[in-house]
Design an enzyme around this catalytic site. Sequence first.
Site, PDB file in Angstrom:
ATOM      1  CE1 TYR A  58      -2.418  -6.499   9.582  1.00  0.00           C
ATOM      2  CE2 TYR A  58      -1.495  -8.069  11.143  1.00  0.00           C
ATOM      3  CZ  TYR A  58      -1.482  -7.454   9.900  1.00  0.00           C
ATOM      4  OH  TYR A  58      -0.531  -7.798   8.981  1.00  0.00           O
ATOM      5  CD  GLU A  60      -5.957  -7.118   6.887  1.00  0.00           C
ATOM      6  OE1 GLU A  60      -5.982  -7.813   7.924  1.00  0.00           O
ATOM      7  OE2 GLU A  60      -5.526  -7.503   5.790  1.00  0.00           O
ATOM      8  CG  ASP A 204       0.400  13.594  -6.677  1.00  0.00           C
ATOM      9  OD1 ASP A 204       0.426  14.132  -5.547  1.00  0.00           O
ATOM     10  OD2 ASP A 204       1.168  12.672  -7.016  1.00  0.00           O
ATOM     11  CB  THR A 230       2.629  12.762   0.601  1.00  0.00           C
ATOM     12  OG1 THR A 230       3.041  14.093   0.274  1.00  0.00           O
ATOM     13  CG2 THR A 230       3.049  11.814  -0.497  1.00  0.00           C
ATOM     14  CE  LYS A 233       6.569  14.797  -1.221  1.00  0.00           C
ATOM     15  NZ  LYS A 233       5.631  13.678  -1.402  1.00  0.00           N
ATOM     16  NE  ARG A 239       8.888   9.336   5.398  1.00  0.00           N
ATOM     17  CZ  ARG A 239       9.311  10.185   4.457  1.00  0.00           C
ATOM     18  NH1 ARG A 239       9.033   9.967   3.186  1.00  0.00           N
ATOM     19  NH2 ARG A 239      10.014  11.238   4.777  1.00  0.00           N
TER      20      ARG A 239
END
Length: 439
Positions: A58, A60, A204, A230, A233, A239
Site C-alpha cells: 500500500y 497512498e 487523449d 494508457t 496499447k 495495463r
Amino acid sequence: MVPAKDAFSFIQDADSEIYDILLREITREDQTLELIASENFVSYPVLQMAGGVMTNKYAEGYPGARYYGGCEHVDEAENLARDRAKKLFDCEYVNVQPHSGSQANMAALMTFLNTGDTIMGLDLAHGGHLSHGSPVNFSGKLYNVVSYQVDRNTGRVDFDSVRKSAVEHKPKLIICGGSAYPRFIEFENFRAIADEIGAFLMADIAHPSGLVAAGLHPSPMPYCDVVTTTTHKTLRGPRGGMIMLGKDFENKWGAVAPKTGRTKMISELIDSTVMPGIQGGPLMHIIAAKAIAFGEALQPEFKKYAQDIIDNAHTMSEALLEKDYQLVSGGTDTHVILIDLSNKGVSGKAAEKTLERAGITVNKNMVPFDKRSPFITSGIRLGTPAITTRGMGKGEMKKIVQFIDQILNDIENDTIVENVKLEVKSLCKFFPLYRELHD
Ligand code: DSN
C-alpha cells in the site's frame, strides 16, 4: 503452446481450476491472430513485474509523502517510472498512478472542470471514446457535452464544424484523440480553436502514444494543456494510465493553497485529483512494470518497432483496398484501420463472430454515420501492434488480409472458417509468444 512444466506448476498445485483457465488463455493468445487495435503483448520482464511482489504494498500518496511506512523501494520505482516517462514524452510533469485510461481522463477532467461545465469531444460513433462525453459514461453525466464529428467525405475531423460549434457553445475544455480514429491527431488545429475561445485543450493519446514516444506521430506536448494516455496499447506496457503536462502552469481559477495563499500549480491539482480525489492506493506492481516498459520504449529498437507497426498497417490497408474494402478516411497514418463493411453486406457483429471462430480476433465498431446500433455496427476495427510484437511483417499482413477476405466473402461457409483456422494456427506457430515459457 505448452508452457514449461514448472512455469505455472505452483498455480496448478494451488488451484487447478484457475490453472486450467490460465492455460486456455495462454493457448488462445498464442494460437490466434490478435488484431484488436488497443491490445498488445508486453515483454516478459513487464509480465513478471506486473505479477510481482509489489502488488503487496500500500502506498497512498506520492514518493516521499506517503500515508504508509515501508515505501522506500516503491518510491524508487515510481520515481524511475516518472523520470523515464518525462524523458520519453519530453514533458515536465507526469502522474503514473491512474489505474486506467478512463481514470486518467476522469482525473484530468475533474481537475480542469466543475460539474455542469461544457466540454467538446469526438463523437463515440465517429472514433471517440466513452470517457470523452458519452451519455452513458461519467463524462456525459457530469458535464454538458457537445460532440464533434468527422467529415462525411474525408472521414477526418471536420475542423470547420469543430470551430463553428466551439464558437457557438464555448466549451471550457476540448478533448482531442479517440479510440477508432486512423489518422494523426491534428493538435495544432485544435489549439488554434481552443485559443480562439479561451478553452483548455486536452489530448487523449491512448492509442498512438507508442508512436508519439517513437517520434512517428506528432507530439501533443507543445499544444495541449494536459495529455492523458494508457500504457498498454502501442506503448506496450502494462495495463494502466497516466497524465502528463508538457509544461506545468499555475491554475488561474481558484484552488489557492489555504495556508500560504499561494496559487497552486496545475500539477499539484492533478496529483490531488488522482489521489485522494478518485483513487486510493496506487498499483505499485503496475507502476514498476510501467517503469520497465518506458525503459524499453527509450531504446532505439522501439523506434523500429513503432515504424514496423505503421508499415504493417499500411500494407494491410493497401491489401484491403485492393480487395474493395472501404476504409474510413481511405487508409491510416497509425496502427488503426477502420473498415466500413456496408458494401460487403456483412455487419460488424457477424464479421467479429465469424473471424473469431477462425482464430482472428477483431472488434466490431461503429463507423461514422452508422445506421446500425453499437451492438451490431457496420464496421470492424483492426490494429497491428500485437501482431507486430510477434514479429510479423509485410508477407504476413497480406496473408491475414486474404484470410479475412475469404471469410467475409462467404460468411456462412463453415469449411472456409475451419480451413482458415488451421492456417492461422500454423502461421502463429512461426511467431511464438513468450519463448521464456516454452519447454
Ligand atoms: N477499449 C479501448 C479500445 O479498444 O480502444 C478504449 O478504452
